[in-house]
Enzyme design. Structure first.
Site, PDB file in Angstrom:
ATOM      1  N   GLU A  10     -20.530  12.577  24.075  1.00 12.35           N
ATOM      2  CA  GLU A  10     -20.881  13.008  25.429  1.00 12.35           C
ATOM      3  C   GLU A  10     -19.776  13.759  26.151  1.00 12.35           C
ATOM      4  O   GLU A  10     -20.048  14.456  27.122  1.00 12.35           O
ATOM      5  CB  GLU A  10     -21.269  11.782  26.267  1.00 12.35           C
ATOM      6  CG  GLU A  10     -22.442  10.991  25.720  1.00 12.35           C
ATOM      7  CD  GLU A  10     -23.749  11.754  25.793  1.00 12.35           C
ATOM      8  OE1 GLU A  10     -23.824  12.721  26.566  1.00 12.35           O
ATOM      9  OE2 GLU A  10     -24.685  11.384  25.077  1.00 12.35           O
ATOM     10  N   HIS A 307     -17.537  14.958  34.411  1.00 13.10           N
ATOM     11  CA  HIS A 307     -16.205  14.895  33.803  1.00 13.10           C
ATOM     12  C   HIS A 307     -15.396  13.745  34.401  1.00 13.10           C
ATOM     13  O   HIS A 307     -14.683  13.028  33.682  1.00 13.10           O
ATOM     14  CB  HIS A 307     -15.451  16.211  34.021  1.00 13.10           C
ATOM     15  CG  HIS A 307     -15.735  17.243  32.991  1.00 13.10           C
ATOM     16  ND1 HIS A 307     -15.394  18.573  33.139  1.00 13.10           N
ATOM     17  CD2 HIS A 307     -16.331  17.166  31.782  1.00 13.10           C
ATOM     18  CE1 HIS A 307     -15.771  19.254  32.077  1.00 13.10           C
ATOM     19  NE2 HIS A 307     -16.338  18.420  31.239  1.00 13.10           N
TER      20      HIS A 307
END
Length: 338
Positions: A10, A307
């Site tokens: 991911e 992020h």
């Protein structure tokens, strides 16, 4: 040696780079599978492999499985050494991301270091050299990190060819800091870099930014780089206030008009200006790890990115820290607890 098992499906390249940094700083090894697993081209690309090799070099690490296209590797850190280092991506891959991988380890070293890095300096989806010099390193300076940065040659995708030097002094312990209020507004400025392309493109981008943000559209703010190492076009806006400088970057690309480049960049800047947060989205992603190494800190930002959340989960595997984020008048307040 303590080892951590990680899944890179991911997180993209950032997850690998953060793992390398944390491994060097903590002495904990890791193995990662499914590196960049959801990307169109999974596995290690040249800039990721350069970051792995750079981390191995400064940390005298043992690395198993690192090769172009590899989707898994094992990293066993040794002792970090300060000194003189030269790392080149061998492509237009981002050299600034390689810098961010090894910098925290080198400020923990006992000796100063000088880094010469080559590759892309102004890449889409990566911090520009100007962002590093004007936003990222000054934020680290508030935690006690002493560096100097010198850009020697711009490098754009796809030609690359950029160069810069960074000097790093040892920092025995980071000081927690808070970046929560902007301070007095000082200025909003724009500039355009052109390489091997008509300066009229930059003037059109600058005019959109002037119309949208009120910046000065004088042609002196369009810089044509010589010598031109391949075509390149970067528009940048600097928002200066008492506590922080935020650098926003837009990249020209084939099939996208100069007006579209300017409008996209103006939208990003306007979103930041309309909020009350101190730190922009990209800097917030990159402050999380040094604040965790400092054992504390806080900042406000206008958005919690994927992020940021994936980086927080990774950091908690290596360090005894916790992260809290809560909505606030400025958008979001993020706090790091040691």
């Amino acid at each position: 040696m303590e080892m951590i098992e990680l899944d890179g499906t991911e997180g993209g390249g950032q997850l690998l780079r953060s793992a390398l940094t944390l491994s060097l700083c903590t002495g904990i090894g890791f193995s990662m599978s499914n590196i960049r697993g959801r990307r169109r081209r999974p596995g290690l690309m040249r800039q990721h492999l350069t970051a792995v090799n750079a981390a191995a070099s400064v940390g005298q690490a043992q690395v198993h499985g690192a090769a172009l296209g590899a989707t898994g590797l094992r990293f066993e850190p040794g002792t970090v050494r300060g000194g003189d280092y030269h790392f080149a991506t061998g492509s237009a891959g981002s050299a600034t991301l390689v810098l961010q991988t090894v910098l925290p380890a080198l400020w923990q070293a006992t000796l100063p270091s000088t880094l010469q890095l080559e590759g892309g300096t102004h890449n889409p989806l990566a911090p520009s050299a100007d962002f590093i010099a004007e936003s990222y390193l000054p934020a680290l300076a508030q935690m006690g990190v002493q560096t100097t940065f010198a850009l020697q040659q711009h490098g754009f995708y796809p030609a690359g060819g950029g160069r810069f030097e960074v000097q790093v002094k040892p920092c025995a312990a980071l000081q927690p800091c808070a970046l929560e209020t902007r301070g007095m507004p000082l200025s909003v400025e724009a500039g355009v870099l052109m390489s091997g392309l008509s300066g009229s493109i930059g003037l059109r981008e600058l005019q959109v930014l002037a119309d949208r943000l009120g910046v000065d559209a004088h042609p002196r703010h369009v810089q044509s780089l010589r010598p031109a190492i391949g075509p390149g076009n970067v528009a940048q806006v600097r928002v200066r206030h008492g506590a922080q400088v935020e650098v926003f970057t837009g990249h020209g690309e084939r099939g996208i008009s100069a007006e579209q480049v300017g409008a996209r960049l103006a939208d990003e800047v306007q979103q930041y200006l309309d909020g009350g947060a101190c730190v922009g989205e990209h800097l917030s992603d990159q402050l999380l790890l040094p604040m965790a190494l400092a054992g504390g800190g806080a900042f406000t930002t206008h958005v919690i990115s994927d992020h940021l959340t994936s980086n927080a989960r990774l950091i908690e595997k290596f360090l005894p820290v916790e992260f809290e984020w809560e909505q606030a008048d400025a958008g979001w307040r993020v706090e790091v607890h040691g």
